[in-house]
Scaffold this motif. Structure first.
Motif, PDB file in Angstrom:
ATOM      1  N   GLY A 135       0.822  -1.202   0.000  1.00 28.96           N
ATOM      2  CA  GLY A 135       0.000   0.000   0.000  1.00 28.96           C
ATOM      3  C   GLY A 135       0.856   1.252   0.000  1.00 28.96           C
ATOM      4  N   ARG A 136       0.210   2.373   0.274  1.00 28.49           N
ATOM      5  CA  ARG A 136       0.865   3.681   0.271  1.00 28.49           C
ATOM      6  C   ARG A 136       1.170   4.059   1.718  1.00 28.49           C
ATOM      7  NH1 ARG A 136      -0.339   5.363  -4.951  1.00 28.49           N
ATOM      8  NH2 ARG A 136       0.516   7.439  -4.683  1.00 28.49           N
ATOM      9  N   ILE A 137       2.459   4.236   2.016  1.00 27.80           N
ATOM     10  CA  ILE A 137       2.863   4.617   3.362  1.00 27.80           C
ATOM     11  C   ILE A 137       3.898   5.739   3.298  1.00 27.80           C
ATOM     12  CG2 ILE A 137       2.348   2.355   4.366  1.00 27.80           C
ATOM     13  CD1 ILE A 137       5.366   1.771   4.355  1.00 27.80           C
ATOM     14  N   ILE A 138       4.075   6.420   4.418  1.00 30.29           N
ATOM     15  CA  ILE A 138       5.102   7.451   4.547  1.00 30.29           C
ATOM     16  C   ILE A 138       5.999   7.015   5.692  1.00 30.29           C
ATOM     17  CG2 ILE A 138       5.591   9.878   5.029  1.00 30.29           C
ATOM     18  CD1 ILE A 138       2.659  10.451   4.086  1.00 30.29           C
ATOM     19  N   ASP A 146       3.717   0.156  -2.249  1.00 34.61           N
ATOM     20  CA  ASP A 146       3.858  -1.286  -2.496  1.00 34.61           C
ATOM     21  C   ASP A 146       5.320  -1.718  -2.507  1.00 34.61           C
ATOM     22  OD1 ASP A 146       1.086  -1.731  -2.576  1.00 34.61           O
ATOM     23  OD2 ASP A 146       0.993  -1.222  -4.697  1.00 34.61           O
ATOM     24  N   GLY A 147       6.085  -1.222  -1.546  1.00 41.62           N
ATOM     25  CA  GLY A 147       7.482  -1.612  -1.387  1.00 41.62           C
ATOM     26  C   GLY A 147       8.479  -0.837  -2.229  1.00 41.62           C
ATOM     27  N   VAL A 148       7.989   0.051  -3.101  1.00 42.00           N
ATOM     28  CA  VAL A 148       8.876   0.830  -3.967  1.00 42.00           C
ATOM     29  C   VAL A 148       9.032   2.235  -3.384  1.00 42.00           C
ATOM     30  CG1 VAL A 148       9.254   1.766  -6.284  1.00 42.00           C
ATOM     31  CG2 VAL A 148       8.187  -0.488  -6.001  1.00 42.00           C
ATOM     32  N   ILE A 149      10.278   2.650  -3.150  1.00 43.09           N
ATOM     33  CA  ILE A 149      10.583   3.978  -2.634  1.00 43.09           C
ATOM     34  C   ILE A 149      10.339   5.002  -3.737  1.00 43.09           C
ATOM     35  CG2 ILE A 149      12.473   5.470  -1.876  1.00 43.09           C
ATOM     36  CD1 ILE A 149      13.717   2.863  -0.640  1.00 43.09           C
ATOM     37  N   HIS A 150       9.586   6.048  -3.415  1.00 41.97           N
ATOM     38  CA  HIS A 150       9.325   7.152  -4.347  1.00 41.97           C
ATOM     39  C   HIS A 150       9.939   8.404  -3.747  1.00 41.97           C
ATOM     40  CE1 HIS A 150       6.217   5.487  -7.182  1.00 41.97           C
ATOM     41  NE2 HIS A 150       6.362   4.504  -6.312  1.00 41.97           N
ATOM     42  N   ASP A 151      11.027   8.884  -4.340  1.00 44.43           N
ATOM     43  CA  ASP A 151      11.761  10.024  -3.797  1.00 44.43           C
ATOM     44  C   ASP A 151      12.690  10.567  -4.875  1.00 44.43           C
ATOM     45  OD1 ASP A 151      12.734  11.875  -1.946  1.00 44.43           O
ATOM     46  OD2 ASP A 151      13.189  10.375  -0.423  1.00 44.43           O
ATOM     47  N   THR A 152      13.422  11.632  -4.543  1.00 43.85           N
ATOM     48  CA  THR A 152      14.364  12.200  -5.508  1.00 43.85           C
ATOM     49  C   THR A 152      15.711  11.489  -5.459  1.00 43.85           C
ATOM     50  OG1 THR A 152      14.957  13.910  -3.901  1.00 43.85           O
ATOM     51  CG2 THR A 152      13.273  14.477  -5.545  1.00 43.85           C
ATOM     52  N   TYR A 153      15.884  10.606  -4.495  1.00 45.25           N
ATOM     53  CA  TYR A 153      17.067   9.738  -4.414  1.00 45.25           C
ATOM     54  C   TYR A 153      16.668   8.507  -3.614  1.00 45.25           C
ATOM     55  CZ  TYR A 153      17.779  11.138   0.458  1.00 45.25           C
ATOM     56  OH  TYR A 153      17.627  11.347   1.811  1.00 45.25           O
ATOM     57  N   ASN A 154      17.502   7.491  -3.608  1.00 45.41           N
ATOM     58  CA  ASN A 154      17.207   6.282  -2.850  1.00 45.41           C
ATOM     59  C   ASN A 154      17.829   6.399  -1.460  1.00 45.41           C
ATOM     60  OD1 ASN A 154      16.907   3.767  -1.742  1.00 45.41           O
ATOM     61  ND2 ASN A 154      17.473   2.659  -3.586  1.00 45.41           N
ATOM     62  N   PRO A 155      17.012   6.649  -0.425  1.00 50.85           N
ATOM     63  CA  PRO A 155      17.544   6.837   0.924  1.00 50.85           C
ATOM     64  C   PRO A 155      17.682   5.543   1.728  1.00 50.85           C
ATOM     65  CG  PRO A 155      15.209   7.294   0.944  1.00 50.85           C
ATOM     66  CD  PRO A 155      15.581   6.922  -0.486  1.00 50.85           C
ATOM     67  N   SER A 156      17.571   4.376   1.095  1.00 45.69           N
ATOM     68  CA  SER A 156      17.529   3.108   1.838  1.00 45.69           C
ATOM     69  C   SER A 156      18.871   2.648   2.405  1.00 45.69           C
ATOM     70  CB  SER A 156      16.974   1.990   0.959  1.00 45.69           C
ATOM     71  OG  SER A 156      17.930   1.593  -0.006  1.00 45.69           O
ATOM     72  N   ARG A 157      19.961   3.255   1.923  1.00 48.31           N
ATOM     73  CA  ARG A 157      21.304   2.829   2.338  1.00 48.31           C
ATOM     74  C   ARG A 157      21.465   1.319   2.151  1.00 48.31           C
ATOM     75  NH1 ARG A 157      21.356   6.426   7.854  1.00 48.31           N
ATOM     76  NH2 ARG A 157      21.516   8.442   6.826  1.00 48.31           N
ATOM     77  N   ASN A 158      21.180   0.887   0.932  1.00 50.14           N
ATOM     78  CA  ASN A 158      21.251  -0.541   0.570  1.00 50.14           C
ATOM     79  C   ASN A 158      20.370  -1.394   1.473  1.00 50.14           C
ATOM     80  OD1 ASN A 158      23.021  -0.288  -1.655  1.00 50.14           O
ATOM     81  ND2 ASN A 158      24.732  -0.046  -0.227  1.00 50.14           N
ATOM     82  N   GLU A 159      19.169  -0.893   1.741  1.00 48.95           N
ATOM     83  CA  GLU A 159      18.147  -1.575   2.535  1.00 48.95           C
ATOM     84  C   GLU A 159      18.545  -1.775   3.995  1.00 48.95           C
ATOM     85  OE1 GLU A 159      17.178  -5.098   0.212  1.00 48.95           O
ATOM     86  OE2 GLU A 159      15.759  -3.921  -0.966  1.00 48.95           O
ATOM     87  N   THR A 160      19.470  -0.962   4.511  1.00 49.02           N
ATOM     88  CA  THR A 160      19.882  -1.079   5.912  1.00 49.02           C
ATOM     89  C   THR A 160      19.344   0.051   6.786  1.00 49.02           C
ATOM     90  OG1 THR A 160      21.928   0.185   5.606  1.00 49.02           O
ATOM     91  CG2 THR A 160      22.048  -2.213   5.230  1.00 49.02           C
TER      92      THR A 160
END
Length: 134
Positions: free
Chosen positions: A91-94, A106-120
């Protein structure tokens, strides 16, 4: 086949790059125009005598839009949920991460960059909107 984990999304802001993750994440997740979210947060900020990207402003703003808060970490608990699809609901979360808000759909990051730090990167909690089934 590689699953998509990040998608560039500026949330509708057409101006120069700026630190606007709160407005961007809320706009993306709620599917409301960026200007509507920006102006709404400005009104709430004026009433709160704080900045529009302050937790004191955006948390009650999101609650007023019908979004709920789900903490995923407490004091002394350590990180239990990371910014990765397998650990987040559909779903849609913040998501709230250190010094940043990010929309995840749905598990996909929507942003101007990927802030996941390689999913960590640890998720402190997330806002979600319960869908009412008719």
């Amino acid at each position: 086949m590689t699953l998509e984990t990040y998608k560039f999304n500026h949330g509708g802001w057409k101006g120069p790059k700026r630190g606007d993750c709160v407005m961007r994440a809320i706009s993306i997740a709620t599917e409301k125009p960026y200007e509507e979210i920006f102006n709404g947060l400005l009104i709430w900020a004026k009433e709160a005598k704080d900045l529009p990207d302050s937790k004191k402003v955006y948390k009650p703003f999101l609650h007023a839009l019908g979004w709920k808060w789900k903490p995923t970490m407490g004091i002394g608990t350590g990180c239990k949920v990371h910014l990765k699809a397998s650990e987040l609901p559909k779903g849609r979360i913040i998501c709230s991460v250190s010094k940043h808000l990010v929309a995840v759909i749905d598990g996909v990051i929507h942003d101007t960059y990927n802030p996941s730090r390689n999913e960590t990167r640890c998720v402190y909690g997330y806002f979600y909107k319960e869908e009412k089934w008719q």
